[in-house]
Design a protein around this motif. Structure first.
Motif, mmCIF file in Angstrom:
data_model
loop_
_atom_site.group_PDB
_atom_site.id
_atom_site.type_symbol
_atom_site.label_atom_id
_atom_site.label_comp_id
_atom_site.label_asym_id
_atom_site.label_seq_id
_atom_site.Cartn_x
_atom_site.Cartn_y
_atom_site.Cartn_z
ATOM 1 N N ALA A 83 0.833 -1.208 0.000
ATOM 2 C CA ALA A 83 0.000 0.000 0.000
ATOM 3 C C ALA A 83 0.867 1.257 0.000
ATOM 4 O O ALA A 83 0.586 2.215 -0.731
ATOM 5 C CB ALA A 83 -0.932 -0.006 1.213
ATOM 6 N N SER A 84 1.922 1.244 0.772
ATOM 7 C CA SER A 84 2.822 2.392 0.833
ATOM 8 C C SER A 84 3.505 2.636 -0.513
ATOM 9 O O SER A 84 3.570 3.776 -0.992
ATOM 10 C CB SER A 84 3.877 2.154 1.916
ATOM 11 O OG SER A 84 4.856 3.150 1.886
ATOM 12 N N LEU A 85 3.995 1.579 -1.126
ATOM 13 C CA LEU A 85 4.654 1.718 -2.427
ATOM 14 C C LEU A 85 3.667 2.183 -3.495
ATOM 15 O O LEU A 85 4.013 2.992 -4.360
ATOM 16 C CB LEU A 85 5.309 0.394 -2.831
ATOM 17 C CG LEU A 85 6.540 -0.008 -2.021
ATOM 18 C CD1 LEU A 85 6.929 -1.445 -2.312
ATOM 19 C CD2 LEU A 85 7.698 0.938 -2.298
ATOM 20 N N HIS A 86 2.441 1.684 -3.436
ATOM 21 C CA HIS A 86 1.424 2.083 -4.424
ATOM 22 C C HIS A 86 1.114 3.570 -4.293
ATOM 23 O O HIS A 86 0.985 4.273 -5.298
ATOM 24 C CB HIS A 86 0.149 1.250 -4.241
ATOM 25 C CG HIS A 86 -0.918 1.616 -5.209
ATOM 26 N ND1 HIS A 86 -1.927 2.496 -4.873
ATOM 27 C CD2 HIS A 86 -1.130 1.265 -6.492
ATOM 28 C CE1 HIS A 86 -2.714 2.658 -5.913
ATOM 29 N NE2 HIS A 86 -2.259 1.920 -6.913
ATOM 30 N N ARG A 87 0.990 4.051 -3.074
ATOM 31 C CA ARG A 87 0.722 5.485 -2.871
ATOM 32 C C ARG A 87 1.841 6.356 -3.437
ATOM 33 O O ARG A 87 1.603 7.464 -3.888
ATOM 34 C CB ARG A 87 0.539 5.795 -1.380
ATOM 35 C CG ARG A 87 -0.803 5.423 -0.829
ATOM 36 C CD ARG A 87 -1.011 5.975 0.564
ATOM 37 N NE ARG A 87 0.023 5.579 1.506
ATOM 38 C CZ ARG A 87 0.005 4.447 2.219
ATOM 39 N NH1 ARG A 87 -1.004 3.607 2.088
ATOM 40 N NH2 ARG A 87 0.976 4.171 3.055
#
Length: 186
Positions: free
Chosen positions: A88-92
């Motif tokens: 989720a962090s990388l996608h953001r």
């Protein structure tokens, strides 16, 4: 010691089971970690200590494995939760799904856990994962529709290349770069 010589480094501490436990807890307080990442950090300490003090690295490896197994049982380490959080962090940040898989793999997350993390992320995100990530990267790096209007044509190829290097397919990169405004991409 002369001025030109750097000060001598202190030898590493002698590794004990208690020392490894303290080091692991301190590391986990500061960083989210997968079990493989924690294992690498602790094994570096064991190997340095074995080299400096002549201790048995196999005994240190057993302590590390026991510690990690205990942390996994207690829930202090949870590779699935780590994978979901990291994805989720990388996608953001605008990371493509291909790059997310690679980064999770580098942290010791297996293919199945990475797939589950991406499936969970896909359920949370509205629309195509790669398209939303490409838009996030374009916004962060001021590419395509986020660039000044008079500079867009001049930098079109560079913007496409930047999205391509980030792991996005050509059709997604083209949709983002050629969009009139970010809302029209969808």
């Amino acid at each position: 010691m002369t001025r030109d010589q750097p000060p001598a480094r202190k030898p590493p501490r002698l590794v004990t089971a208690q020392y490894l436990e303290n080091a692991a807890l301190h590391y986990l307080q500061r960083f989210a970690s997968s079990s493989a990442s924690l294992r690498r950090v602790l094994m570096r300490k064991v190997e340095r200590s074995a080299q400096a003090h002549g201790t048995d690295p196999a005994e240190g490896a057993r302590w590390v494995e026991d510690l990690i197994a205990r942390y996994l049982r207690s829930g202090l380490l949870n590779d699935t939760a780590y994978a979901e959080m990291r994805a989720a962090s990388l996608h953001r940040r605008g990371t493509s799904t291909r790059a997310i898989r690679e980064k999770l793999s580098a942290k010791g997350i297996g293919r199945d856990e990475a797939d589950r993390a991406l499936e969970s992320l896909d359920e949370e995100v509205e629309g195509d994962l790669n398209l939303t990530a490409a838009l996030a990267l374009a916004r962060r790096r001021r590419l395509g529709p986020y660039r000044l209007p008079d500079k867009r044509a001049e930098f079109r190829d560079k913007d496409l290349a930047a999205l391509g290097r980030a792991g996005f397919a050509y059709d997604i990169a083209r949709r983002v770069v050629d969009a009139e405004d970010p809302d029209s991409v969808e």
